[in-house]
Design a protein around this motif. Structure first.
Motif, PDB file in Angstrom:
ATOM      1  N   ILE A 190       0.851  -1.189   0.000  1.00 39.02           N
ATOM      2  CA  ILE A 190       0.000   0.000   0.000  1.00 39.02           C
ATOM      3  C   ILE A 190       0.889   1.242   0.000  1.00 39.02           C
ATOM      4  O   ILE A 190       1.959   1.264   0.629  1.00 39.02           O
ATOM      5  CB  ILE A 190      -0.921   0.019   1.243  1.00 39.02           C
ATOM      6  CG1 ILE A 190      -1.684  -1.314   1.376  1.00 39.02           C
ATOM      7  CG2 ILE A 190      -1.888   1.192   1.179  1.00 39.02           C
ATOM      8  CD1 ILE A 190      -2.655  -1.609   0.266  1.00 39.02           C
ATOM      9  N   VAL A 191       0.452   2.293  -0.662  1.00 34.06           N
ATOM     10  CA  VAL A 191       1.203   3.548  -0.717  1.00 34.06           C
ATOM     11  C   VAL A 191       1.041   4.276   0.619  1.00 34.06           C
ATOM     12  O   VAL A 191       0.039   4.946   0.871  1.00 34.06           O
ATOM     13  CB  VAL A 191       0.714   4.431  -1.881  1.00 34.06           C
ATOM     14  CG1 VAL A 191       1.480   5.752  -1.889  1.00 34.06           C
ATOM     15  CG2 VAL A 191       0.898   3.702  -3.208  1.00 34.06           C
ATOM     16  N   THR A 192       2.022   4.109   1.506  1.00 38.07           N
ATOM     17  CA  THR A 192       2.037   4.765   2.812  1.00 38.07           C
ATOM     18  C   THR A 192       3.459   5.196   3.128  1.00 38.07           C
ATOM     19  O   THR A 192       4.409   4.870   2.404  1.00 38.07           O
ATOM     20  CB  THR A 192       1.563   3.810   3.927  1.00 38.07           C
ATOM     21  OG1 THR A 192       2.508   2.732   4.048  1.00 38.07           O
ATOM     22  CG2 THR A 192       0.176   3.251   3.635  1.00 38.07           C
ATOM     23  N   ASP A 193       3.609   5.887   4.255  1.00 36.78           N
ATOM     24  CA  ASP A 193       4.952   6.286   4.680  1.00 36.78           C
ATOM     25  C   ASP A 193       5.829   5.071   4.947  1.00 36.78           C
ATOM     26  O   ASP A 193       7.037   5.094   4.697  1.00 36.78           O
ATOM     27  CB  ASP A 193       4.864   7.148   5.941  1.00 36.78           C
ATOM     28  CG  ASP A 193       4.261   8.517   5.672  1.00 36.78           C
ATOM     29  OD1 ASP A 193       4.146   8.894   4.494  1.00 36.78           O
ATOM     30  OD2 ASP A 193       3.909   9.208   6.654  1.00 36.78           O
ATOM     31  N   ASN A 194       5.234   3.995   5.475  1.00 40.57           N
ATOM     32  CA  ASN A 194       6.020   2.797   5.797  1.00 40.57           C
ATOM     33  C   ASN A 194       6.645   2.155   4.568  1.00 40.57           C
ATOM     34  O   ASN A 194       7.705   1.524   4.659  1.00 40.57           O
ATOM     35  CB  ASN A 194       5.142   1.762   6.508  1.00 40.57           C
ATOM     36  CG  ASN A 194       5.024   2.018   7.998  1.00 40.57           C
ATOM     37  OD1 ASN A 194       5.705   2.890   8.533  1.00 40.57           O
ATOM     38  ND2 ASN A 194       4.165   1.274   8.659  1.00 40.57           N
ATOM     39  N   THR A 195       5.976   2.284   3.420  1.00 42.10           N
ATOM     40  CA  THR A 195       6.500   1.645   2.204  1.00 42.10           C
ATOM     41  C   THR A 195       7.277   2.618   1.316  1.00 42.10           C
ATOM     42  O   THR A 195       7.747   2.229   0.252  1.00 42.10           O
ATOM     43  CB  THR A 195       5.353   1.039   1.368  1.00 42.10           C
ATOM     44  OG1 THR A 195       4.447   2.078   0.962  1.00 42.10           O
ATOM     45  CG2 THR A 195       4.604  -0.022   2.155  1.00 42.10           C
ATOM     46  N   GLN A 196       7.451   3.841   1.765  1.00 42.67           N
ATOM     47  CA  GLN A 196       8.158   4.827   0.946  1.00 42.67           C
ATOM     48  C   GLN A 196       9.572   4.386   0.584  1.00 42.67           C
ATOM     49  O   GLN A 196      10.000   4.553  -0.575  1.00 42.67           O
ATOM     50  CB  GLN A 196       8.181   6.182   1.650  1.00 42.67           C
ATOM     51  CG  GLN A 196       8.791   7.286   0.786  1.00 42.67           C
ATOM     52  CD  GLN A 196       8.659   8.656   1.427  1.00 42.67           C
ATOM     53  OE1 GLN A 196       7.908   8.838   2.389  1.00 42.67           O
ATOM     54  NE2 GLN A 196       9.387   9.624   0.907  1.00 42.67           N
ATOM     55  N   PRO A 197      10.340   3.796   1.527  1.00 36.51           N
ATOM     56  CA  PRO A 197      11.692   3.353   1.142  1.00 36.51           C
ATOM     57  C   PRO A 197      11.681   2.336   0.007  1.00 36.51           C
ATOM     58  O   PRO A 197      12.592   2.329  -0.833  1.00 36.51           O
ATOM     59  CB  PRO A 197      12.237   2.737   2.432  1.00 36.51           C
ATOM     60  CG  PRO A 197      11.496   3.428   3.523  1.00 36.51           C
ATOM     61  CD  PRO A 197      10.109   3.629   2.974  1.00 36.51           C
ATOM     62  N   LEU A 198      10.682   1.479  -0.037  1.00 36.43           N
ATOM     63  CA  LEU A 198      10.584   0.503  -1.127  1.00 36.43           C
ATOM     64  C   LEU A 198      10.270   1.190  -2.447  1.00 36.43           C
ATOM     65  O   LEU A 198      10.817   0.832  -3.498  1.00 36.43           O
ATOM     66  CB  LEU A 198       9.501  -0.533  -0.807  1.00 36.43           C
ATOM     67  CG  LEU A 198       9.689  -1.357   0.452  1.00 36.43           C
ATOM     68  CD1 LEU A 198       8.506  -2.305   0.629  1.00 36.43           C
ATOM     69  CD2 LEU A 198      10.996  -2.129   0.408  1.00 36.43           C
ATOM     70  N   ARG A 199       9.375   2.172  -2.389  1.00 39.30           N
ATOM     71  CA  ARG A 199       8.989   2.854  -3.624  1.00 39.30           C
ATOM     72  C   ARG A 199      10.085   3.772  -4.148  1.00 39.30           C
ATOM     73  O   ARG A 199      10.126   4.096  -5.335  1.00 39.30           O
ATOM     74  CB  ARG A 199       7.692   3.637  -3.393  1.00 39.30           C
ATOM     75  CG  ARG A 199       6.472   2.721  -3.234  1.00 39.30           C
ATOM     76  CD  ARG A 199       5.169   3.455  -2.974  1.00 39.30           C
ATOM     77  NE  ARG A 199       5.065   3.932  -1.611  1.00 39.30           N
ATOM     78  CZ  ARG A 199       5.087   5.195  -1.241  1.00 39.30           C
ATOM     79  NH1 ARG A 199       5.220   6.147  -2.163  1.00 39.30           N
ATOM     80  NH2 ARG A 199       4.980   5.547   0.024  1.00 39.30           N
ATOM     81  N   GLU A 200      10.991   4.173  -3.268  1.00 37.01           N
ATOM     82  CA  GLU A 200      12.107   5.028  -3.688  1.00 37.01           C
ATOM     83  C   GLU A 200      13.278   4.228  -4.246  1.00 37.01           C
ATOM     84  O   GLU A 200      14.208   4.812  -4.810  1.00 37.01           O
ATOM     85  CB  GLU A 200      12.573   5.880  -2.499  1.00 37.01           C
ATOM     86  CG  GLU A 200      11.563   6.945  -2.103  1.00 37.01           C
ATOM     87  CD  GLU A 200      12.010   7.753  -0.900  1.00 37.01           C
ATOM     88  OE1 GLU A 200      12.938   7.286  -0.192  1.00 37.01           O
ATOM     89  OE2 GLU A 200      11.447   8.832  -0.662  1.00 37.01           O
ATOM     90  N   ASP A 201      13.225   2.919  -4.085  1.00 33.68           N
ATOM     91  CA  ASP A 201      14.259   2.028  -4.635  1.00 33.68           C
ATOM     92  C   ASP A 201      13.735   1.472  -5.954  1.00 33.68           C
ATOM     93  O   ASP A 201      12.841   0.629  -5.965  1.00 33.68           O
ATOM     94  CB  ASP A 201      14.526   0.898  -3.645  1.00 33.68           C
ATOM     95  CG  ASP A 201      15.607  -0.067  -4.130  1.00 33.68           C
ATOM     96  OD1 ASP A 201      15.823  -0.183  -5.351  1.00 33.68           O
ATOM     97  OD2 ASP A 201      16.220  -0.743  -3.274  1.00 33.68           O
TER      98      ASP A 201
END
Length: 252
Positions: A190-201
Protein backbone atom coordinates in the motif's frame (compact mmCIF):
# COMPACT_ATOMS: atom_id res chain seq x y z
CA UNK A 1 -32.05 -4.17 3.23
CA UNK A 2 -28.55 -4.62 1.79
CA UNK A 3 -27.51 -1.08 2.79
CA UNK A 4 -28.69 -1.69 6.34
CA UNK A 5 -26.35 -4.69 6.61
CA UNK A 6 -23.35 -2.41 6.18
CA UNK A 7 -24.63 0.58 8.17
CA UNK A 8 -22.74 1.67 11.26
CA UNK A 9 -25.33 4.21 12.39
CA UNK A 10 -25.38 4.46 16.17
CA UNK A 11 -22.04 2.68 16.56
CA UNK A 12 -18.80 3.99 18.01
CA UNK A 13 -15.50 2.86 16.53
CA UNK A 14 -12.09 3.35 18.11
CA UNK A 15 -9.24 3.48 15.60
CA UNK A 16 -5.57 3.57 16.56
CA UNK A 17 -2.99 5.41 14.48
CA UNK A 18 -5.63 7.38 12.57
CA UNK A 19 -3.46 10.37 11.78
CA UNK A 20 -2.33 9.24 8.34
CA UNK A 21 -2.21 6.44 5.82
CA UNK A 22 -4.29 3.34 6.43
CA UNK A 23 -5.56 4.45 9.84
CA UNK A 24 -6.86 7.74 8.49
CA UNK A 25 -8.58 6.02 5.55
CA UNK A 26 -10.23 3.45 7.82
CA UNK A 27 -11.41 6.09 10.29
CA UNK A 28 -12.98 8.21 7.56
CA UNK A 29 -14.51 5.16 5.90
CA UNK A 30 -16.17 4.06 9.13
CA UNK A 31 -17.42 7.60 9.73
CA UNK A 32 -18.96 7.71 6.26
CA UNK A 33 -20.69 4.42 7.06
CA UNK A 34 -22.30 6.09 10.07
CA UNK A 35 -19.96 5.50 13.02
CA UNK A 36 -18.86 8.00 15.63
CA UNK A 37 -15.10 7.90 16.22
CA UNK A 38 -12.54 7.75 18.97
CA UNK A 39 -9.08 8.37 17.49
CA UNK A 40 -6.18 7.11 19.57
CA UNK A 41 -2.55 7.69 18.71
CA UNK A 42 0.54 9.85 18.81
CA UNK A 43 0.07 13.33 20.32
CA UNK A 44 -0.89 16.04 17.84
CA UNK A 45 -1.04 13.58 14.93
CA UNK A 46 -4.78 13.17 14.45
CA UNK A 47 -6.22 16.69 14.39
CA UNK A 48 -6.76 16.77 10.62
CA UNK A 49 -8.52 13.40 10.66
CA UNK A 50 -10.70 14.55 13.55
CA UNK A 51 -11.68 17.72 11.68
CA UNK A 52 -12.77 15.71 8.64
CA UNK A 53 -14.77 13.27 10.79
CA UNK A 54 -16.49 16.22 12.46
CA UNK A 55 -17.27 17.75 9.07
CA UNK A 56 -19.01 14.50 8.17
CA UNK A 57 -21.39 15.13 11.06
CA UNK A 58 -20.01 12.44 13.37
CA UNK A 59 -18.97 12.77 16.98
CA UNK A 60 -15.22 12.49 17.33
CA UNK A 61 -12.88 12.30 20.30
CA UNK A 62 -9.09 12.45 20.09
CA UNK A 63 -7.02 10.59 22.66
CA UNK A 64 -3.26 11.21 22.65
CA UNK A 65 -1.28 8.15 23.66
CA UNK A 66 2.28 6.86 23.36
CA UNK A 67 1.64 3.29 22.23
CA UNK A 68 5.21 2.28 23.06
CA UNK A 69 4.51 2.71 26.80
CA UNK A 70 2.71 -0.45 28.03
CA UNK A 71 1.74 1.04 31.39
CA UNK A 72 0.22 4.10 29.74
CA UNK A 73 -1.62 1.93 27.23
CA UNK A 74 -3.16 -0.24 29.94
CA UNK A 75 -4.24 2.74 32.03
CA UNK A 76 -5.75 4.61 29.07
CA UNK A 77 -7.54 1.51 27.79
CA UNK A 78 -9.06 0.83 31.21
CA UNK A 79 -10.32 4.42 31.38
CA UNK A 80 -11.78 4.34 27.89
CA UNK A 81 -13.58 1.09 28.67
CA UNK A 82 -15.61 2.99 31.27
CA UNK A 83 -15.99 6.26 29.36
CA UNK A 84 -16.88 5.05 25.87
CA UNK A 85 -19.32 2.48 24.49
CA UNK A 86 -16.92 1.04 21.91
CA UNK A 87 -18.70 -1.21 19.41
CA UNK A 88 -15.80 -1.56 16.97
CA UNK A 89 -12.10 -1.61 17.82
CA UNK A 90 -9.66 -1.17 14.93
CA UNK A 91 -6.08 -1.93 15.95
CA UNK A 92 -4.21 -0.25 13.12
CA UNK A 93 -1.21 1.53 14.67
CA UNK A 94 2.14 0.05 13.78
CA UNK A 95 5.75 0.84 12.97
CA UNK A 96 8.42 -0.90 10.91
CA UNK A 97 12.16 -1.12 11.55
CA UNK A 98 14.12 -1.90 8.39
CA UNK A 99 17.51 -3.32 9.29
CA UNK A 100 19.33 -6.64 9.14
CA UNK A 101 18.60 -8.99 12.02
CA UNK A 102 22.21 -8.84 13.23
CA UNK A 103 21.89 -5.07 13.65
CA UNK A 104 18.73 -5.10 15.80
CA UNK A 105 19.44 -3.90 19.33
CA UNK A 106 17.27 -5.06 22.27
CA UNK A 107 15.69 -1.60 22.54
CA UNK A 108 14.83 -1.62 18.83
CA UNK A 109 13.20 -5.04 19.11
CA UNK A 110 11.21 -4.08 22.21
CA UNK A 111 10.01 -0.81 20.68
CA UNK A 112 8.47 -2.54 17.64
CA UNK A 113 6.85 -5.23 19.79
CA UNK A 114 5.43 -2.67 22.22
CA UNK A 115 3.84 -0.55 19.49
CA UNK A 116 2.69 -3.29 17.12
CA UNK A 117 1.75 -6.15 19.42
CA UNK A 118 1.71 -5.38 23.12
CA UNK A 119 -0.39 -2.22 22.78
CA UNK A 120 -2.81 -4.12 20.53
CA UNK A 121 -3.25 -6.88 23.10
CA UNK A 122 -3.74 -4.62 26.11
CA UNK A 123 -6.16 -2.31 24.29
CA UNK A 124 -8.16 -5.28 23.11
CA UNK A 125 -8.07 -6.93 26.52
CA UNK A 126 -9.66 -3.87 28.13
CA UNK A 127 -12.01 -2.67 25.39
CA UNK A 128 -13.36 -6.07 24.38
CA UNK A 129 -14.30 -6.87 27.95
CA UNK A 130 -17.48 -4.76 27.81
CA UNK A 131 -18.24 -6.20 24.35
CA UNK A 132 -18.17 -9.72 25.78
CA UNK A 133 -20.40 -8.62 28.67
CA UNK A 134 -22.90 -7.03 26.26
CA UNK A 135 -22.79 -9.97 23.88
CA UNK A 136 -21.80 -7.94 20.81
CA UNK A 137 -18.77 -6.24 19.33
CA UNK A 138 -16.18 -6.20 16.59
CA UNK A 139 -12.40 -6.28 16.78
CA UNK A 140 -10.45 -5.65 13.58
CA UNK A 141 -6.68 -6.04 13.66
CA UNK A 142 -4.45 -4.80 10.86
CA UNK A 143 -2.11 -7.63 9.94
CA UNK A 144 0.10 -7.70 6.83
CA UNK A 145 1.47 -9.85 4.04
CA UNK A 146 4.26 -10.31 6.59
CA UNK A 147 1.76 -12.36 8.60
CA UNK A 148 2.45 -15.08 6.00
CA UNK A 149 5.95 -14.25 4.76
CA UNK A 150 9.29 -13.26 6.24
CA UNK A 151 10.12 -10.27 4.09
CA UNK A 152 13.58 -8.72 3.82
CA UNK A 153 15.28 -6.99 6.75
CA UNK A 154 12.06 -6.62 8.77
CA UNK A 155 12.44 -9.36 11.39
CA UNK A 156 10.73 -7.52 14.25
CA UNK A 157 7.88 -6.34 12.04
CA UNK A 158 7.32 -9.82 10.60
CA UNK A 159 7.35 -11.31 14.09
CA UNK A 160 4.61 -8.94 15.26
CA UNK A 161 2.45 -9.44 12.20
CA UNK A 162 2.66 -13.24 12.45
CA UNK A 163 1.69 -12.85 16.10
CA UNK A 164 -1.27 -10.61 15.24
CA UNK A 165 -2.67 -13.27 12.90
CA UNK A 166 -2.35 -15.90 15.62
CA UNK A 167 -3.81 -13.62 18.28
CA UNK A 168 -6.75 -12.82 16.03
CA UNK A 169 -7.61 -16.53 15.85
CA UNK A 170 -6.99 -17.13 19.56
CA UNK A 171 -9.24 -14.27 20.70
CA UNK A 172 -11.89 -15.28 18.18
CA UNK A 173 -11.97 -18.75 19.69
CA UNK A 174 -12.56 -17.26 23.15
CA UNK A 175 -15.15 -14.66 22.24
CA UNK A 176 -17.12 -15.92 19.23
CA UNK A 177 -19.60 -17.62 21.55
CA UNK A 178 -20.17 -14.28 23.28
CA UNK A 179 -21.19 -12.43 20.13
CA UNK A 180 -17.84 -10.76 19.52
CA UNK A 181 -16.18 -11.24 16.14
CA UNK A 182 -12.39 -10.88 15.95
CA UNK A 183 -10.91 -10.62 12.47
CA UNK A 184 -7.93 -9.06 10.71
CA UNK A 185 -7.19 -7.29 7.46
CA UNK A 186 -3.86 -8.08 5.80
CA UNK A 187 -2.96 -5.24 3.43
CA UNK A 188 -0.69 -5.90 0.50
CA UNK A 189 1.74 -3.29 -0.76
CA UNK A 190 0.00 0.00 0.00
CA UNK A 191 1.20 3.55 -0.72
CA UNK A 192 2.04 4.76 2.81
CA UNK A 193 4.95 6.29 4.68
CA UNK A 194 6.02 2.80 5.80
CA UNK A 195 6.50 1.65 2.20
CA UNK A 196 8.16 4.83 0.95
CA UNK A 197 11.69 3.35 1.14
CA UNK A 198 10.58 0.50 -1.13
CA UNK A 199 8.99 2.85 -3.62
CA UNK A 200 12.11 5.03 -3.69
CA UNK A 201 14.26 2.03 -4.64
CA UNK A 202 13.72 1.52 -8.40
CA UNK A 203 14.69 -2.15 -8.26
CA UNK A 204 12.35 -2.99 -5.38
CA UNK A 205 9.56 -0.85 -6.83
CA UNK A 206 9.59 -2.63 -10.18
CA UNK A 207 10.09 -6.10 -8.69
CA UNK A 208 7.11 -5.67 -6.38
CA UNK A 209 4.84 -3.99 -8.91
CA UNK A 210 5.56 -6.63 -11.55
CA UNK A 211 4.47 -9.36 -9.12
CA UNK A 212 1.08 -7.78 -8.29
CA UNK A 213 -1.58 -9.18 -10.64
CA UNK A 214 -3.64 -6.00 -10.31
CA UNK A 215 -0.69 -4.13 -11.82
CA UNK A 216 -0.53 -1.42 -9.18
CA UNK A 217 0.16 -0.72 -5.54
CA UNK A 218 -2.86 -0.33 -3.32
CA UNK A 219 -4.09 2.93 -1.84
CA UNK A 220 -5.29 3.22 1.77
CA UNK A 221 -8.86 3.66 0.52
CA UNK A 222 -8.69 0.18 -1.02
CA UNK A 223 -8.97 -1.21 2.52
CA UNK A 224 -12.11 0.69 3.52
CA UNK A 225 -14.61 -1.78 2.07
CA UNK A 226 -13.06 -4.66 3.99
CA UNK A 227 -13.11 -2.64 7.21
CA UNK A 228 -16.76 -1.61 6.85
CA UNK A 229 -17.71 -5.21 6.09
CA UNK A 230 -15.90 -6.54 9.17
CA UNK A 231 -17.28 -3.73 11.37
CA UNK A 232 -20.89 -4.21 10.29
CA UNK A 233 -23.66 -6.73 10.69
CA UNK A 234 -22.79 -8.09 7.25
CA UNK A 235 -19.96 -10.11 8.87
CA UNK A 236 -21.91 -11.45 11.86
CA UNK A 237 -20.84 -15.04 11.06
CA UNK A 238 -17.27 -14.21 10.04
CA UNK A 239 -14.69 -14.57 12.81
CA UNK A 240 -11.09 -15.68 13.22
CA UNK A 241 -10.40 -14.71 9.61
CA UNK A 242 -7.46 -12.81 8.11
CA UNK A 243 -8.83 -11.02 5.05
CA UNK A 244 -6.09 -10.33 2.51
CA UNK A 245 -6.44 -7.16 0.43
CA UNK A 246 -3.41 -7.28 -1.83
CA UNK A 247 -4.32 -6.96 -5.51
CA UNK A 248 -3.70 -10.68 -5.94
CA UNK A 249 -0.15 -10.84 -4.50
CA UNK A 250 -0.66 -13.96 -2.40
CA UNK A 251 -2.49 -15.74 -5.22
CA UNK A 252 0.51 -15.33 -7.54
Amino acid sequence: MTAALFSLDGKTALVTGAGRGIGRALALGLARAGADLVLLGRPHSQKATAATVSALGRRVRVVDLDLSDPAQVRATAARLATEEHVDVLVNNAGIIDRRRAAEIRPADWSHVLDVNLNSLFFLTQQLAGPMVSRGSGKVINVASLMSFQGGLNVASYAATKHAIAGLTRALSNEWAGHGVQVNAIAPGYIVTDNTQPLREDPNRLHAITDRIPAGRWGEPDDLVGAAVFLASGASAYVTGHVLVVDGGWTAR
